[in-house]
Scaffold this motif. Sequence first.
Motif, PDB file in Angstrom:
ATOM      1  N   THR A 172     163.355  22.436  -4.957  1.00  0.00           N
ATOM      2  CA  THR A 172     163.753  23.771  -5.405  1.00  0.00           C
ATOM      3  C   THR A 172     164.412  24.546  -4.267  1.00  0.00           C
ATOM      4  O   THR A 172     164.762  25.714  -4.426  1.00  0.00           O
ATOM      5  N   HIS A 173     164.581  23.898  -3.116  1.00  0.00           N
ATOM      6  CA  HIS A 173     165.242  24.513  -1.951  1.00  0.00           C
ATOM      7  C   HIS A 173     164.580  25.837  -1.588  1.00  0.00           C
ATOM      8  O   HIS A 173     165.236  26.849  -1.380  1.00  0.00           O
ATOM      9  N   GLU A 174     163.253  25.816  -1.530  1.00  0.00           N
ATOM     10  CA  GLU A 174     162.468  27.001  -1.172  1.00  0.00           C
ATOM     11  C   GLU A 174     162.856  28.190  -2.056  1.00  0.00           C
ATOM     12  O   GLU A 174     163.022  29.319  -1.603  1.00  0.00           O
ATOM     13  N   ASN A 175     163.041  27.923  -3.338  1.00  0.00           N
ATOM     14  CA  ASN A 175     163.312  28.911  -4.396  1.00  0.00           C
ATOM     15  C   ASN A 175     164.748  29.428  -4.399  1.00  0.00           C
ATOM     16  O   ASN A 175     165.032  30.471  -4.963  1.00  0.00           O
ATOM     17  N   ARG A 176     165.670  28.733  -3.774  1.00  0.00           N
ATOM     18  CA  ARG A 176     167.073  29.106  -3.932  1.00  0.00           C
ATOM     19  C   ARG A 176     167.605  28.627  -5.278  1.00  0.00           C
ATOM     20  O   ARG A 176     168.649  29.051  -5.730  1.00  0.00           O
ATOM     21  N   SER A 177     166.893  27.716  -5.903  1.00  0.00           N
ATOM     22  CA  SER A 177     167.315  27.238  -7.215  1.00  0.00           C
ATOM     23  C   SER A 177     166.117  26.629  -7.937  1.00  0.00           C
ATOM     24  O   SER A 177     165.060  26.426  -7.352  1.00  0.00           O
ATOM     25  N   SER A 178     166.312  26.330  -9.215  1.00  0.00           N
ATOM     26  CA  SER A 178     165.292  25.653  -9.995  1.00  0.00           C
ATOM     27  C   SER A 178     165.562  24.152  -9.963  1.00  0.00           C
ATOM     28  O   SER A 178     166.713  23.725  -9.952  1.00  0.00           O
ATOM     29  N   TYR A 179     164.496  23.374  -9.923  1.00  0.00           N
ATOM     30  CA  TYR A 179     164.644  21.919  -9.983  1.00  0.00           C
ATOM     31  C   TYR A 179     164.712  21.514 -11.445  1.00  0.00           C
ATOM     32  O   TYR A 179     163.779  21.749 -12.210  1.00  0.00           O
ATOM     33  N   GLN A 180     165.830  20.931 -11.815  1.00  0.00           N
ATOM     34  CA  GLN A 180     166.027  20.486 -13.184  1.00  0.00           C
ATOM     35  C   GLN A 180     166.167  18.974 -13.203  1.00  0.00           C
ATOM     36  O   GLN A 180     166.975  18.413 -12.456  1.00  0.00           O
ATOM     37  N   SER A 225     147.912  20.240 -12.423  1.00  0.00           N
ATOM     38  CA  SER A 225     147.331  20.902 -11.249  1.00  0.00           C
ATOM     39  C   SER A 225     148.331  21.835 -10.571  1.00  0.00           C
ATOM     40  O   SER A 225     147.962  22.891 -10.049  1.00  0.00           O
ATOM     41  N   LEU A 226     149.623  21.452 -10.589  1.00  0.00           N
ATOM     42  CA  LEU A 226     150.637  22.224  -9.870  1.00  0.00           C
ATOM     43  C   LEU A 226     151.171  23.409 -10.667  1.00  0.00           C
ATOM     44  O   LEU A 226     151.958  24.201 -10.140  1.00  0.00           O
ATOM     45  N   LYS A 227     150.760  23.541 -11.922  1.00  0.00           N
ATOM     46  CA  LYS A 227     151.234  24.671 -12.718  1.00  0.00           C
ATOM     47  C   LYS A 227     150.732  26.005 -12.184  1.00  0.00           C
ATOM     48  O   LYS A 227     151.259  27.063 -12.530  1.00  0.00           O
ATOM     49  N   GLU A 228     149.718  25.968 -11.350  1.00  0.00           N
ATOM     50  CA  GLU A 228     149.234  27.190 -10.715  1.00  0.00           C
ATOM     51  C   GLU A 228     150.190  27.649  -9.616  1.00  0.00           C
ATOM     52  O   GLU A 228     150.172  28.804  -9.209  1.00  0.00           O
ATOM     53  N   PHE A 229     151.035  26.723  -9.150  1.00  0.00           N
ATOM     54  CA  PHE A 229     151.940  27.008  -8.041  1.00  0.00           C
ATOM     55  C   PHE A 229     153.403  27.131  -8.477  1.00  0.00           C
ATOM     56  O   PHE A 229     154.195  27.803  -7.830  1.00  0.00           O
ATOM     57  N   PHE A 230     153.750  26.441  -9.541  1.00  0.00           N
ATOM     58  CA  PHE A 230     155.130  26.413 -10.026  1.00  0.00           C
ATOM     59  C   PHE A 230     155.176  26.809 -11.498  1.00  0.00           C
ATOM     60  O   PHE A 230     154.248  26.531 -12.262  1.00  0.00           O
ATOM     61  N   SER A 231     156.271  27.448 -11.869  1.00  0.00           N
ATOM     62  CA  SER A 231     156.560  27.651 -13.279  1.00  0.00           C
ATOM     63  C   SER A 231     157.215  26.371 -13.783  1.00  0.00           C
ATOM     64  O   SER A 231     158.291  25.987 -13.312  1.00  0.00           O
ATOM     65  N   ILE A 232     156.559  25.678 -14.712  1.00  0.00           N
ATOM     66  CA  ILE A 232     157.028  24.375 -15.178  1.00  0.00           C
ATOM     67  C   ILE A 232     157.179  24.412 -16.702  1.00  0.00           C
ATOM     68  O   ILE A 232     156.222  24.691 -17.416  1.00  0.00           O
ATOM     69  N   GLY A 233     158.397  24.158 -17.147  1.00  0.00           N
ATOM     70  CA  GLY A 233     158.644  24.143 -18.586  1.00  0.00           C
ATOM     71  C   GLY A 233     159.549  22.991 -18.971  1.00  0.00           C
ATOM     72  O   GLY A 233     160.218  22.394 -18.126  1.00  0.00           O
ATOM     73  N   ILE A 234     159.566  22.666 -20.268  1.00  0.00           N
ATOM     74  CA  ILE A 234     160.414  21.588 -20.792  1.00  0.00           C
ATOM     75  C   ILE A 234     161.358  22.171 -21.841  1.00  0.00           C
ATOM     76  O   ILE A 234     160.927  22.904 -22.744  1.00  0.00           O
ATOM     77  N   LYS A 235     162.629  21.850 -21.708  1.00  0.00           N
ATOM     78  CA  LYS A 235     163.634  22.262 -22.689  1.00  0.00           C
ATOM     79  C   LYS A 235     164.714  21.196 -22.755  1.00  0.00           C
ATOM     80  O   LYS A 235     165.199  20.741 -21.711  1.00  0.00           O
ATOM     81  N   ASP A 236     165.081  20.802 -23.957  1.00  0.00           N
ATOM     82  CA  ASP A 236     166.115  19.776 -24.153  1.00  0.00           C
ATOM     83  C   ASP A 236     165.796  18.513 -23.351  1.00  0.00           C
ATOM     84  O   ASP A 236     166.676  17.939 -22.701  1.00  0.00           O
ATOM     85  N   ARG A 279     156.405  29.913  -7.806  1.00  0.00           N
ATOM     86  CA  ARG A 279     155.963  31.271  -8.106  1.00  0.00           C
ATOM     87  C   ARG A 279     155.979  32.119  -6.827  1.00  0.00           C
ATOM     88  O   ARG A 279     155.315  31.792  -5.842  1.00  0.00           O
ATOM     89  N   HIS A 280     156.725  33.204  -6.846  1.00  0.00           N
ATOM     90  CA  HIS A 280     156.848  34.072  -5.661  1.00  0.00           C
ATOM     91  C   HIS A 280     155.494  34.560  -5.165  1.00  0.00           C
ATOM     92  O   HIS A 280     155.236  34.598  -3.958  1.00  0.00           O
ATOM     93  N   SER A 281     154.637  34.954  -6.091  1.00  0.00           N
ATOM     94  CA  SER A 281     153.350  35.524  -5.699  1.00  0.00           C
ATOM     95  C   SER A 281     152.470  34.523  -4.971  1.00  0.00           C
ATOM     96  O   SER A 281     151.604  34.897  -4.178  1.00  0.00           O
ATOM     97  N   VAL A 282     152.696  33.238  -5.221  1.00  0.00           N
ATOM     98  CA  VAL A 282     151.880  32.192  -4.616  1.00  0.00           C
ATOM     99  C   VAL A 282     152.403  31.795  -3.242  1.00  0.00           C
ATOM    100  O   VAL A 282     151.632  31.553  -2.311  1.00  0.00           O
ATOM    101  N   PHE A 283     153.725  31.756  -3.111  1.00  0.00           N
ATOM    102  CA  PHE A 283     154.333  31.231  -1.886  1.00  0.00           C
ATOM    103  C   PHE A 283     154.842  32.312  -0.937  1.00  0.00           C
ATOM    104  O   PHE A 283     155.645  32.026  -0.056  1.00  0.00           O
ATOM    105  N   SER A 284     154.401  33.541  -1.095  1.00  0.00           N
ATOM    106  CA  SER A 284     154.868  34.603  -0.203  1.00  0.00           C
ATOM    107  C   SER A 284     154.446  34.324   1.237  1.00  0.00           C
ATOM    108  O   SER A 284     153.391  33.733   1.483  1.00  0.00           O
ATOM    109  N   PRO A 285     155.277  34.741   2.213  1.00  0.00           N
ATOM    110  CA  PRO A 285     154.956  34.477   3.628  1.00  0.00           C
ATOM    111  C   PRO A 285     153.693  35.206   4.069  1.00  0.00           C
ATOM    112  O   PRO A 285     153.345  36.247   3.517  1.00  0.00           O
ATOM    113  N   MET A 286     153.018  34.647   5.060  1.00  0.00           N
ATOM    114  CA  MET A 286     151.870  35.324   5.645  1.00  0.00           C
ATOM    115  C   MET A 286     152.354  36.527   6.429  1.00  0.00           C
ATOM    116  O   MET A 286     153.415  36.503   7.046  1.00  0.00           O
TER     117      MET A 286
END
Length: 275
Positions: free
Chosen positions: A127-135, A162-173, A181-188
């Motif tokens: 996901t390039h540290e949230n610069r894009s979504s991994y499709q 297990s990783l759904k707590e850290f990433f937004s993961i969905g299926i389409k097409d 998730r920004h709230s999870v990976f915010s810098p210290m």
Amino acid sequence: MRIKYSLLPKLRNLTNKEMDFFLCIAKVQDISGNIYGVHYKYICKKTGMCKQSFYNSLRSLSEKGIITYEKKTESDYDIVILRNDFSYPESFKEGYVNLHRQVFHQKKFQKLKANEKYLLMELLKRTHENRSSYQVGVHNFYKIFREMLGVTSRVLRYYIHSLKEFFSIGIKDKKYYMTYRHSVFSPMQKQGVEEQEFEYFVATECRRNRLQSTQQELADTANLLKQYRPMLKEEGKSLNALKRMLASAIRINGENGNLLNCRYVHKILKQSIIG
């Protein structure tokens, strides 16, 4: 506190103890990938592993070509994380996982299995540290990671859950869409990377010289590295040279008492720098 993307393949299929050991030392490495004075009690306290697991992980990570180590005293080791050097120009552009994020210091991450931790870091890369979504196509995703991790589709589904707590993961097409998730990976916010590295260095020297210290004295002494580094850099001297001078000052402090005294260490350090 960084792991190069190119190093990630080495972390596949580590045991839980090996992964915990590796991440623990990675958080206190210097810019060249060196970890100074690693003591089994430090690792055991941070990870919850036993003394034997410390030695087992130390040897196995070396055998797998991830680290090298050298025994420096009766009780600690200097360790190098191989191929994780950020001291040369352009190194940061090679890409890395930033461990200076809150999630890597929280229990919900620590409770993950080794392969789940690896997959989390792999998805951060993709996901390039949230610069894009991994499709990626669902079928292709399972094909890639079954081969990569040597696990079944059923196990992979468990990892994804297990990783759904850290990433937004969905299926389409028939595609997976994954974004962290920004709230999870915010810098210290409390402490920078250098501050942690420098405090670890001073704490190691205190232990080696049997010095007790308060958190304030530890932080103030570590700040001397930050304070004098620009001056020595102008004189063409390295951070390692400054660390050696500070280590010598702390050793003299230890010869004259059993408590770390930042003012005394500072006085000795200034004398060494001025010459």
